[in-house]
Write an enzyme that holds these catalytic residues in place. Structure first.
Site, short mmCIF file in Angstrom:
data_model
loop_
_atom_site.label_atom_id
_atom_site.label_comp_id
_atom_site.label_asym_id
_atom_site.label_seq_id
_atom_site.Cartn_x
_atom_site.Cartn_y
_atom_site.Cartn_z
N LYS A 1 0.79 -1.24 0.00
CA LYS A 1 0.00 0.00 0.00
C LYS A 1 0.82 1.29 0.00
O LYS A 1 1.76 1.45 0.77
CB LYS A 1 -0.91 0.01 1.23
CG LYS A 1 -1.93 -1.11 1.19
CD LYS A 1 -3.08 -0.80 2.12
CE LYS A 1 -4.05 -1.97 2.17
NZ LYS A 1 -4.00 -2.69 3.45
N GLY B 1 10.90 -6.32 8.55
CA GLY B 1 9.59 -6.81 8.10
C GLY B 1 9.66 -7.78 6.92
O GLY B 1 10.46 -8.71 6.92
N GLY C 1 8.31 -1.66 11.93
CA GLY C 1 7.71 -0.33 12.15
C GLY C 1 8.74 0.70 12.58
O GLY C 1 8.71 1.85 12.13
C1 3PG Z 1 7.39 -5.23 15.94
O1 3PG Z 1 7.29 -6.46 15.79
O2 3PG Z 1 7.37 -4.43 14.98
C2 3PG Z 1 7.65 -4.71 17.30
O3 3PG Z 1 7.94 -5.73 18.19
C3 3PG Z 1 6.49 -3.87 17.78
O4 3PG Z 1 5.32 -4.63 17.90
P1 3PG Z 1 3.90 -3.90 17.88
O5 3PG Z 1 3.68 -3.43 16.46
O6 3PG Z 1 2.89 -4.90 18.34
O7 3PG Z 1 4.00 -2.71 18.81
#
Ligand code: 3PG
Length: 391
Positions: A195, A348, A371
């Protein structure tokens, strides 16, 4: 920022926030990268004779005790990897925890239970932060993956006791920070994923910094549409077409070379049994959808990667989980492995891709934060880092 090596930790109780939020399937850890990544910090503290109190979240239990989200399996695996006993507790605050910590010898390791079993964690409740702080003399934040969260164990606690970064946090910030502030050139960013909406801030910020911007993946179809082509049934964010146009204009104004797909692998349905064909980007059939970049595009992207000194990659080029649509992402992964440039994987899905195509060892840096690295690439300051003491 101050780091662990700036302070004397011997005999001190050190509350170490790590990111042990690892993927699990049926109680088994399916990727232990984040556990391994925290080991240098833990080993250092053990060698220095600190009392090491580890804390992490796992999943999103939303303030309730969820049996499947306990850190038990993580504790067992950590003990194996580090070759030392790890005392896993069933709570992260309270009497049992205080007692266990009072019994610790220098160099011992205790792992607290999932901090998100308390609702106050995500709310950054000052009372919970205070309770965490009372357990220790020093706070070390090594949870880069959670540094974009202002939670009790990532931010609040740092207000109460001396707070420094760990080795993993330091390394992540060094690599990503240097790449973004003082990059070797040509500097190329590869942005993919589903996206546009999730990558707006990143594209905006990177357009100020890079020499080349490569756009692939599901989000590229909104850009292709913005260029005036028909995209059939491909992913489209109607409300982001104008934004995509403005990015194309901005790239031109800034002298950033924008590389977008020139061909695509299209399918008659989203499935591994789909019929597929390769078409030029101006010839996507009306009832078909693009699910990967085509071979001409992949070869061109590989060429740009080959000629870059620094490459940051965030987001796959297609639906690489399905073999038929994996080739574009694989070609990019292989090009990242082959280039002499410095390669950074922004966590990711791209980290999963280099893992899948067995080139992870050949990357210079794979971020442990999805993130968190995205927010850094957006140019944001992360609350978990701001909270650490400067002096
Ligand atoms: C992640 O896996 O990006 C971090 O551990 C943060 O996890 P969350 O998005 O559940 O806060």
């Amino acid at each position: 920022k101050k780091t662990m090596t700036d302070i004397d930790v011997k005999g001190q109780r050190v509350f170490v926030r790590v990111d042990f939020n690892v993927p699990m399937a049926d109680g088994t850890i399916t990727d232990e990268t984040r556990i391994r990544a925290a080991i240098p910090t833990i080993e250092y503290l053990v060698e220095q004779g600190a009392k090491v109190i580890l804390a992490s979240h796992l999943g999103r239990p939303k303030g309730e005790v969820k049996e499947g989200m306990r850190l038990t399996a993580v504790g067992i695996r950590l003990a194996e990897l580090i070759g030392k006993p790890v005392t896993k507790l069933d709570e992260s605050i309270g009497q049992e925890v205080e007692q266990a910590i009072a019994n610790m010898q220098n160099g011992d390791i205790v792992l607290l239970e999932n901090v998100r079993f308390h609702a106050g964690e995500e709310k950054n409740d000052p009372a919970l932060a205070q309770q965490f702080a009372q357990l220790a003399d020093i706070y070390v934040n090594d949870a880069f993956g959670a540094a974009h969260r202002a939670h009790a164990s990532t931010e609040g606690i740092a207000k109460h006791i001396p707070a420094v970064s760990g080795f993993l946090m330091q390394k992540e910030l060094d690599v990503l920070g240097k790449a973004l502030s003082n990059p070797e050139r040509p500097f190329t960013a590869i942005i993919g994923g589903a996206k546009v909406k999730d990558k707006i801030g990143v594209i905006e910020n990177l357009l100020e910094k890079v020499d080349h911007l490569i756009i692939g993946g599901g989000l590229s179809y909104t850009f292709i549409k913005a260029q005036g082509y028909d995209i059939g049934k491909s992913l489209l964010e109607e409300d982001k077409i104008e934004l995509a146009k403005s990015f194309i204009d901005k790239a031109q104004a800034k002298g950033v070379q924008l590389h977008m797909p020139i061909d695509a692998v299209v399918a008659n349905e989203f499935s591994q049994d789909a019929e597929t064909q390769v078409v030029d980007i101006d010839a996507i059939p009306a009832d078909w959808m693009g699910l990967d970049i085509g071979p001409k595009t992949a070869a061109h992207f590989a060429d740009v990667i080959q000629n870059s000194k620094l490459i940051i990659w965030n987001g796959p080029m297609g639906v690489f989980e399905i073999d038929k649509f994996a080739n574009g992402t694989k070609t990019v992964a292989d090009a990242m492995a082959a280039t002499a440039g410095y390669t950074v994987i922004g966590g990711g899905d791209s980290a999963a891709a280099v893992e899948k195509f067995a080139v992870a060892d050949q990357m210079d840096h794979i971020s442990t934060g999805g993130g968190a690295s995205l927010e850094l690439m957006e140019g944001k300051e992360l609350p978990g880092i701001i909270a650490l003491n400067d002096k």
